[in-house]
Design an enzyme around this catalytic site. Sequence first.
Site, PDB file in Angstrom:
ATOM      1  CG  HIS A  59     -16.036  39.552 -11.759  1.00 29.14           C
ATOM      2  ND1 HIS A  59     -15.359  38.605 -11.021  1.00 29.14           N
ATOM      3  CD2 HIS A  59     -17.142  39.857 -11.057  1.00 29.14           C
ATOM      4  CE1 HIS A  59     -16.039  38.348  -9.915  1.00 29.14           C
ATOM      5  NE2 HIS A  59     -17.136  39.100  -9.916  1.00 29.14           N
ATOM      6  CG  ASP A  60     -16.885  42.279  -8.620  1.00 28.12           C
ATOM      7  OD1 ASP A  60     -17.779  42.587  -9.433  1.00 28.12           O
ATOM      8  OD2 ASP A  60     -17.037  41.375  -7.768  1.00 28.12           O
ATOM      9  CD  GLU A  63     -20.199  46.152 -10.173  1.00 25.69           C
ATOM     10  OE1 GLU A  63     -20.793  45.625  -9.222  1.00 25.69           O
ATOM     11  OE2 GLU A  63     -20.212  45.700 -11.326  1.00 25.69           O
ATOM     12  CG  ASP A  64     -17.017  46.312  -6.230  1.00 22.43           C
ATOM     13  OD1 ASP A  64     -17.987  47.068  -6.439  1.00 22.43           O
ATOM     14  OD2 ASP A  64     -17.138  45.073  -6.115  1.00 22.43           O
TER      15      ASP A  64
END
Length: 176
Positions: A59-60, A63-64
């Site tokens: 999930h990240d 984004e990261d």
Amino acid sequence: MDDLLLLKALAFAAEKHRGHRRKDAEATPYINHLVTVALLVAEACRKVDREVVAAALLHDTLEDTDTSPDELEVVFGPRVRGLVEEVTDDKSLPKDRRKRLQVTHAPLLSREASMVKIADKISNVRDILERPPARWPESRRQAYLAWAAEVVARCPKTGTDLEKLFFETLKNRSFP
């Protein structure tokens, strides 16, 4: 082998987040957070949906890390990519704007993305309560808890115990 997807997602997330740490005083490895979110989702599912659990592990990544949506789709398929995209913040926006967008976009999430979002917030709240970020004063921790509650309250119902678990975690809060 059905579990191959989950092992691939775990290995992918571990590699992409290699060197990432949480903000607590012990600098906990970031992969611990991802595993916790995936475990919460898996436990909440009546019948484990491996693609949703894989999305929880990943999930990240958009984004990261330097992961692209296309890379996720090639490795994990369009459904996993779509779920991860649903819960991904646009890091080009200022932090305050991203936080407001999480609140306004929460009702638009699919049921499965809502599960990932709520599990993520449960993990974050637990960490703030048990292993708070080293440089966060109590006022910032309280503000995060209030914001997380607003996001979760606006998420579509998942038909699981995740919402209940989130609010029970908040209710039993106390800072170290």
